[in-house]
Design a protein around this motif. Structure first.
Motif, PDB file in Angstrom:
ATOM      1  N   THR A 145      47.459   4.584 -56.703  1.00 47.62           N
ATOM      2  CA  THR A 145      48.501   3.621 -57.257  1.00 47.62           C
ATOM      3  C   THR A 145      49.960   4.584 -57.097  1.00 47.62           C
ATOM      4  OG1 THR A 145      48.535   4.649 -59.440  1.00 47.62           O
ATOM      5  CG2 THR A 145      46.799   2.852 -58.913  1.00 47.62           C
ATOM      6  N   HIS A 146      51.044   4.169 -57.558  1.00 49.90           N
ATOM      7  CA  HIS A 146      52.061   4.845 -57.537  1.00 49.90           C
ATOM      8  C   HIS A 146      52.688   5.461 -59.008  1.00 49.90           C
ATOM      9  CE1 HIS A 146      52.766   1.750 -54.499  1.00 49.90           C
ATOM     10  NE2 HIS A 146      53.378   2.725 -53.617  1.00 49.90           N
ATOM     11  N   VAL A 147      51.675   5.539 -59.994  1.00 53.33           N
ATOM     12  CA  VAL A 147      51.975   6.143 -61.278  1.00 53.33           C
ATOM     13  C   VAL A 147      52.469   7.640 -60.922  1.00 53.33           C
ATOM     14  CG1 VAL A 147      50.752   6.919 -63.514  1.00 53.33           C
ATOM     15  CG2 VAL A 147      50.394   4.411 -62.432  1.00 53.33           C
ATOM     16  N   GLU A 148      53.286   7.918 -61.777  1.00 53.21           N
ATOM     17  CA  GLU A 148      53.849   9.706 -61.735  1.00 53.21           C
ATOM     18  C   GLU A 148      53.528  10.343 -63.029  1.00 53.21           C
ATOM     19  OE1 GLU A 148      57.937   9.209 -60.485  1.00 53.21           O
ATOM     20  OE2 GLU A 148      57.210   8.101 -58.526  1.00 53.21           O
ATOM     21  N   HIS A 149      53.682   9.439 -64.155  1.00 52.66           N
ATOM     22  CA  HIS A 149      53.849  10.071 -65.356  1.00 52.66           C
ATOM     23  C   HIS A 149      52.744   9.237 -66.167  1.00 52.66           C
ATOM     24  CE1 HIS A 149      57.118  12.304 -64.348  1.00 52.66           C
ATOM     25  NE2 HIS A 149      57.870  11.466 -63.629  1.00 52.66           N
ATOM     26  N   VAL A 150      51.818   9.815 -66.778  1.00 51.35           N
ATOM     27  CA  VAL A 150      51.056   9.132 -68.025  1.00 51.35           C
ATOM     28  C   VAL A 150      51.334   9.769 -69.333  1.00 51.35           C
ATOM     29  CG1 VAL A 150      48.551   8.801 -68.803  1.00 51.35           C
ATOM     30  CG2 VAL A 150      49.139   9.008 -66.264  1.00 51.35           C
ATOM     31  N   ILE A 151      51.644   8.862 -70.311  1.00 51.52           N
ATOM     32  CA  ILE A 151      51.831   9.262 -71.664  1.00 51.52           C
ATOM     33  C   ILE A 151      50.855   8.797 -72.375  1.00 51.52           C
ATOM     34  CG2 ILE A 151      53.658   8.953 -73.406  1.00 51.52           C
ATOM     35  CD1 ILE A 151      55.851   8.385 -71.597  1.00 51.52           C
ATOM     36  N   VAL A 152      50.421   9.694 -73.089  1.00 55.57           N
ATOM     37  CA  VAL A 152      49.168   9.221 -73.930  1.00 55.57           C
ATOM     38  C   VAL A 152      49.556   9.539 -75.468  1.00 55.57           C
ATOM     39  CG1 VAL A 152      47.155  10.165 -74.835  1.00 55.57           C
ATOM     40  CG2 VAL A 152      47.798  10.163 -72.386  1.00 55.57           C
ATOM     41  N   THR A 153      49.290   8.383 -76.321  1.00 55.01           N
ATOM     42  CA  THR A 153      49.430   8.481 -77.823  1.00 55.01           C
ATOM     43  C   THR A 153      48.144   7.999 -78.435  1.00 55.01           C
ATOM     44  OG1 THR A 153      51.167   7.171 -79.306  1.00 55.01           O
ATOM     45  CG2 THR A 153      50.085   5.946 -77.907  1.00 55.01           C
ATOM     46  N   VAL A 191      48.774  14.977 -68.550  1.00 47.64           N
ATOM     47  CA  VAL A 191      49.402  13.685 -69.294  1.00 47.64           C
ATOM     48  C   VAL A 191      50.672  14.379 -70.195  1.00 47.64           C
ATOM     49  CG1 VAL A 191      47.253  12.443 -69.278  1.00 47.64           C
ATOM     50  CG2 VAL A 191      47.877  14.203 -71.332  1.00 47.64           C
ATOM     51  N   ILE A 192      51.354  13.528 -70.743  1.00 49.58           N
ATOM     52  CA  ILE A 192      52.418  13.748 -71.781  1.00 49.58           C
ATOM     53  C   ILE A 192      52.126  13.346 -73.067  1.00 49.58           C
ATOM     54  CG2 ILE A 192      54.821  13.922 -72.106  1.00 49.58           C
ATOM     55  CD1 ILE A 192      54.986  12.982 -68.938  1.00 49.58           C
ATOM     56  N   ALA A 193      52.357  13.771 -74.076  1.00 42.85           N
ATOM     57  CA  ALA A 193      52.305  13.494 -75.369  1.00 42.85           C
ATOM     58  C   ALA A 193      53.282  12.533 -75.776  1.00 42.85           C
ATOM     59  CB  ALA A 193      51.861  14.460 -76.418  1.00 42.85           C
ATOM     60  N   PHE A 194      53.187  11.362 -76.491  1.00 45.98           N
ATOM     61  CA  PHE A 194      53.976  10.386 -76.659  1.00 45.98           C
ATOM     62  C   PHE A 194      55.000  11.090 -77.971  1.00 45.98           C
ATOM     63  CE2 PHE A 194      55.731   6.912 -79.183  1.00 45.98           C
ATOM     64  CZ  PHE A 194      56.071   6.005 -78.449  1.00 45.98           C
ATOM     65  N   ARG A 195      54.103  11.792 -78.777  1.00 42.14           N
ATOM     66  CA  ARG A 195      55.214  12.791 -80.022  1.00 42.14           C
ATOM     67  C   ARG A 195      56.067  13.371 -79.182  1.00 42.14           C
ATOM     68  NH1 ARG A 195      51.069  14.761 -82.019  1.00 42.14           N
ATOM     69  NH2 ARG A 195      50.544  13.211 -83.807  1.00 42.14           N
ATOM     70  N   VAL A 197      57.346  13.599 -76.318  1.00 41.31           N
ATOM     71  CA  VAL A 197      58.401  12.519 -75.623  1.00 41.31           C
ATOM     72  C   VAL A 197      59.331  12.238 -76.759  1.00 41.31           C
ATOM     73  CG1 VAL A 197      58.912  10.394 -74.492  1.00 41.31           C
ATOM     74  CG2 VAL A 197      57.068  11.704 -73.653  1.00 41.31           C
ATOM     75  N   MET A 198      59.020  11.882 -77.659  1.00 40.19           N
ATOM     76  CA  MET A 198      59.976  11.315 -78.900  1.00 40.19           C
ATOM     77  C   MET A 198      60.675  12.141 -79.508  1.00 40.19           C
ATOM     78  SD  MET A 198      59.492   7.964 -78.296  1.00 40.19           S
ATOM     79  CE  MET A 198      60.389   7.311 -79.661  1.00 40.19           C
ATOM     80  N   THR A 199      60.278  13.639 -79.594  1.00 36.23           N
ATOM     81  CA  THR A 199      60.989  14.449 -80.280  1.00 36.23           C
ATOM     82  C   THR A 199      62.014  15.264 -79.459  1.00 36.23           C
ATOM     83  OG1 THR A 199      59.108  16.005 -79.943  1.00 36.23           O
ATOM     84  CG2 THR A 199      59.080  14.935 -82.067  1.00 36.23           C
ATOM     85  N   LYS A 200      61.835  15.080 -78.117  1.00 37.88           N
ATOM     86  CA  LYS A 200      62.805  15.851 -77.322  1.00 37.88           C
ATOM     87  C   LYS A 200      63.921  15.162 -76.986  1.00 37.88           C
ATOM     88  CE  LYS A 200      59.055  18.531 -74.863  1.00 37.88           C
ATOM     89  NZ  LYS A 200      58.294  18.792 -73.718  1.00 37.88           N
TER      90      LYS A 200
END
Length: 576
Positions: A145-153, A191-195, A197-200
């Protein structure tokens, strides 16, 4: 002299206060949220397990997520996939994606890796937002696929006082909820944590300029007229229009006072419009329930006292059967709207008798964003009918094999619909789009007839779609899986009635000559590894051949009638 009633007889039966047309503003879908935030900044926009989030807070979170997408290089027109149940993160990511001018691609979290891979690859999504407990499935789906970033919550992130919440629940439910709410992610996972992402991110983010009439807001995957899922292209105008239409249909709505119980999944377009966009347009509160659980739903009814409850017949049937439903206040809900599948009269009567709640039936398609017709909410519903065209919507009955022929009133034909909510076509599927869209009219594939006073009644499905818990299941998709088994030569799939689920999937298979016949359980297990649970056949019958017409086409109707006739025998599905 001709009047509007001659061409649109249904207008005579519109409830008082419902206009024949709605003025659809030329705005992005995010404007509906922003306008309500300006009018009702402190009003709860979302509620999740007892925790409320005000409109002001939601807008700030939306802007932060949009800023994160900008940092990830997401631009106008890029696709962002959401693989989430009903939770605050889903709404934040949905509107944050639109704020960035990107396109949301909603996915069912119960899909298998194979199903997700097809949709992620086909849509070209660059970012995925996923619940931690299904990260492993998504990771399996990503190659190619073309997915570059996975954000996990995790659902835990937006819960109120987690420990106290669990202590209030019975031990078994507390354990189940705890297991559902958080799943550890392997340390090596990219992966990147949703939390995080939101605090930055900063809170401010300007809406990227879009053309509401042409720019897409969402790709909603549907089988359309065939079993292979295709992305239905819904523009900002499509979704804005349907929100305005559904709000106009209920003249009892009071801006800033409505509470919608969101049990229907928002990744389904029925939930998206009926629970989310129309509620936020009215400045209401969306009470998010991640999955249907009778206890959770009754708790939400007691606490939040919803005024609007979109649902599907199996949900209403369970409420009708629940001894505590009346005491919980189900009968106080002003508007209950059923969609996605046929609403049995028995369910309507049982719900009213046992709870005092009245439910009306509506009709729509993914391709109509989705609501196209609905029964009046003023007590004049006809439960055998799917109702009247919504404001600004036209409907007519045409010949099954001749789109240009409008059939006489009272005769059956294919239902076609035209209005501002009709989709822009299928993603990268020009031939399929041309087959379904004609001069702004969408061919529904459903056989119906119109009464002299403009009520429409469905007679049959032109397509052999099976509807399980409100979700479309396309026989050809399951048949392809079954014939992929090395010993299966041929297969046919039909739906059979079921009290709890509406329909269940039944398969008929022919085994290759001189091959060892597998057991039914082996084939069911084979299907379960490639299909979402609601698509897996409950029963598989082995036959020497399949019934066919003179052209060799399998007669699914014959198999469906045969299965239905036997449903009360030992071969019937469990009526749980």
């Amino acid at each position: 002299m001709a009047t509007p009633y001659d061409e649109m007889p249904w207008l005579r039966f519109y409830p008082i206060g419902v206009p024949p047309h709605v003025d659809v503003p030329d705005v992005p879908l995010t404007q509906l949220l922003d306008d309500s935030a300006a009018r009702f900044p402190r009003r709860a926009a979302l509620a999740f397990f007892g925790r409320g989030m005000s409109y002001r807070q939601v807008v700030r979170q939306v802007d932060r997520f949009a800023g994160a997408l900008r940092r990830f290089g997401v631009h106008k027109g890029d696709r962002v996939a959401l693989i989430l149940p009903n939770c605050p993160q889903q709404i934040i990511a949905f509107y944050g994606t639109l704020r960035r001018g990107a396109v949301v691609v909603m996915h069912n979290p119960l899909y298998t890796a194979a199903e997700l891979h097809h949709q992620l690859a086909d849509s070209g999504a660059r970012v995925v937002v996923v619940l931690d407990r299904i990260h492993e499935t998504v990771a399996e789906a990503l190659p190619g696929t073309h997915v570059e970033h996975v954000i996990v919550t995790s659902l835990v992130e937006y819960l109120p006082r987690m420990k106290r919440l669990l202590l209030r629940l019975p031990l078994r439910r507390a354990r189940e909820l705890r297991a559902e709410l958080s799943t550890p992610i392997p340390e090596e996972a990219d992966v990147i944590a949703f939390r995080d992402v939101m605090t930055k991110e900063r809170e401010r983010h300007q809406q990227v300029h879009i053309d509401p009439a042409y720019d897409l807001a969402a790709l909603q995957y549907t089988g359309g007229t065939t079993g292979r899922p295709k992305g239905a292209m819904l523009t900002h105008r499509n979704l804005v229009a349907n929100a305005y239409q559904t709000v106009a249909w209920d003249p009892g709505i009071r801006p800033g006072h409505e509470v919608t119980l969101a049990v229907v999944p928002l990744f389904h377009v029925f939930g998206l419009t009926m629970c989310l966009t129309s509620t936020l347009l009215a400045g209401g509160t969306v009470v998010l329930v991640p999955r249907f659980d009778l206890g959770m739903v009754l708790d939400a009814v007691r606490k939040w006292k919803p005024t609007i409850f979109p649902g599907v017949p199996p949900i209403y049937q369970q409420l009708a059967n629940a001894p505590k439903a009346r005491k919980a206040g189900v009968g106080n809900i002003r508007t209950c709207v059923s969609g996605a599948m046929k609403l049995p009269r028995e369910t309507v009567d049982a719900l009213y008798k046992n709870t005092g709640a009245r439910v009306i039936q509506g009709y729509g398609l993914t391709e109509t964003s989705p609501v196209a017709l609905a029964n009046p909410v003023d007590g004049n519903a006809r439960h055998v009918s799917v109702g009247l065209p919504l404001p600004g919507t036209e409907a007519r009955i045409v010949g099954e094999d001749d789109f240009s022929l409008t059939v006489p009133i009272g005769q059956a034909g294919e239902l076609v619909v035209r209005g501002p909510q009709v989709f822009a076509g299928y993603w990268r599927q020009q031939a399929e789009t041309a087959e379904v869209l004609r001069d702004g009219w969408v061919r529904t594939g459903d056989i119906a007839m119109m009464s002299p006073d403009g009520f429409f009644t469905l007679i049959d499905r032109k397509r052999d779609v099976v509807i399980v818990d409100g979700f479309n299941v396309y026989p050809s998709e399951i048949e392809d899986v079954l014939t992929g088994h090395p010993v299966i030569e041929d297969a046919a799939v039909v739906g059979v009635p079921d009290i709890r689920h509406g329909e269940l999937v039944k398969a008929y298979v022919v085994v290759r000559t001189d091959m060892l016949t597998p057991t039914m359980d082996e084939l069911i297990d084979f299907c379960s590894r490639q299909l979402a649970l609601h698509k897996v056949p409950y029963s598989i019958e082995f036959r020497p051949d399949l019934p066919r017409n003179v052209l060799g086409k399998v007669l699914r109707r014959v198999l469906r009638d045969e299965a239905t006739a036997r449903m009360h025998s030992a071969d019937a599905p469990p009526q749980s």
